[in-house]
Design a protein around this motif. Structure first.
Motif, PDB file in Angstrom:
ATOM      1  N   UNK A 164       0.846  -1.197   0.000  1.00 48.15           N
ATOM      2  CA  UNK A 164       0.000   0.000   0.000  1.00 48.15           C
ATOM      3  C   UNK A 164       0.882   1.248   0.000  1.00 48.15           C
ATOM      4  N   UNK A 165       0.266   2.395  -0.237  1.00 44.79           N
ATOM      5  CA  UNK A 165       1.023   3.645  -0.229  1.00 44.79           C
ATOM      6  C   UNK A 165       1.632   3.890   1.154  1.00 44.79           C
ATOM      7  N   UNK A 166       0.885   3.598   2.197  1.00 46.90           N
ATOM      8  CA  UNK A 166       1.388   3.791   3.555  1.00 46.90           C
ATOM      9  C   UNK A 166       2.620   2.930   3.809  1.00 46.90           C
ATOM     10  N   UNK A 167       2.568   1.670   3.365  1.00 48.22           N
ATOM     11  CA  UNK A 167       3.713   0.776   3.531  1.00 48.22           C
ATOM     12  C   UNK A 167       4.892   1.251   2.689  1.00 48.22           C
ATOM     13  N   UNK A 168       4.610   1.717   1.474  1.00 48.72           N
ATOM     14  CA  UNK A 168       5.662   2.219   0.592  1.00 48.72           C
ATOM     15  C   UNK A 168       6.326   3.450   1.196  1.00 48.72           C
ATOM     16  N   UNK A 227      15.582   6.258   3.190  1.00 48.99           N
ATOM     17  CA  UNK A 227      16.090   7.622   3.065  1.00 48.99           C
ATOM     18  C   UNK A 227      16.649   8.155   4.381  1.00 48.99           C
ATOM     19  N   UNK A 228      16.447   7.445   5.463  1.00 40.42           N
ATOM     20  CA  UNK A 228      16.772   7.939   6.801  1.00 40.42           C
ATOM     21  C   UNK A 228      16.107   9.295   7.048  1.00 40.42           C
ATOM     22  N   UNK A 229      14.825   9.351   6.695  1.00 37.18           N
ATOM     23  CA  UNK A 229      14.048  10.583   6.850  1.00 37.18           C
ATOM     24  C   UNK A 229      12.720  10.234   7.514  1.00 37.18           C
ATOM     25  N   UNK A 230      11.930  11.269   7.795  1.00 36.95           N
ATOM     26  CA  UNK A 230      10.618  11.009   8.379  1.00 36.95           C
ATOM     27  C   UNK A 230       9.609  10.687   7.273  1.00 36.95           C
ATOM     28  N   UNK A 231       8.441  10.221   7.697  1.00 40.84           N
ATOM     29  CA  UNK A 231       7.419   9.806   6.737  1.00 40.84           C
ATOM     30  C   UNK A 231       6.875  10.984   5.933  1.00 40.84           C
ATOM     31  N   UNK A 232       6.882  12.183   6.527  1.00 38.35           N
ATOM     32  CA  UNK A 232       6.383  13.359   5.815  1.00 38.35           C
ATOM     33  C   UNK A 232       7.275  13.668   4.612  1.00 38.35           C
ATOM     34  N   UNK A 233       8.585  13.576   4.793  1.00 39.85           N
ATOM     35  CA  UNK A 233       9.528  13.826   3.686  1.00 39.85           C
ATOM     36  C   UNK A 233       9.398  12.740   2.619  1.00 39.85           C
ATOM     37  N   UNK A 234       9.208  11.501   3.054  1.00 38.22           N
ATOM     38  CA  UNK A 234       9.049  10.397   2.108  1.00 38.22           C
ATOM     39  C   UNK A 234       7.758  10.548   1.309  1.00 38.22           C
ATOM     40  N   UNK A 235       6.687  10.979   1.970  1.00 41.41           N
ATOM     41  CA  UNK A 235       5.412  11.205   1.275  1.00 41.41           C
ATOM     42  C   UNK A 235       5.556  12.310   0.243  1.00 41.41           C
TER      43      UNK A 235
END
Length: 96
Positions: A7-11, A19-27
């Motif tokens: 899913x998008x959430x899992x991705x 990326x060693x980043x937070x989920x907001x940056x990844x989104x």
């Protein structure tokens, strides 16, 4: 038994971890990539994702098709479809 697609959430979670980043940056990164691909392909271009494949828009000509329920043949207008060619590196990694 087949696995369910990611899913998008899992991705986003997996991307954030890589990326060693937070989920907001990844989104934000994922949404930007999707927007670039969508803009380019809808304009008739193509996008190559190294190691994954090439996404492109292809035009299909007008053709005769058959309704499977009734057997009736009719003419289908020309249209465009999105195609993806999978990279050899990805194919090879799946068959290892």
């Amino acid at each position: 038994m087949a696995q369910k697609p990611m899913t998008k959430t899992q991705l986003v979670a997996a991307l954030a971890e890589k990326m060693d980043a937070d989920k907001k940056a990844a989104t934000t990164a994922l949404d930007a990539i999707v927007a670039v691909i969508t803009d380019e392909v809808s304009a008739g271009g193509a996008v190559t994702l190294p190691g994954v494949g090439k996404i492109m828009c292809r035009e299909r000509p007008e053709r005769m098709v058959r309704n499977p329920a009734t057997g009736e043949q009719f003419k289908k207008e020309a249209d465009k479809v999105v195609k993806m060619t999978i990279a050899k590196a990805l194919k090879d990694s799946v068959n290892e």
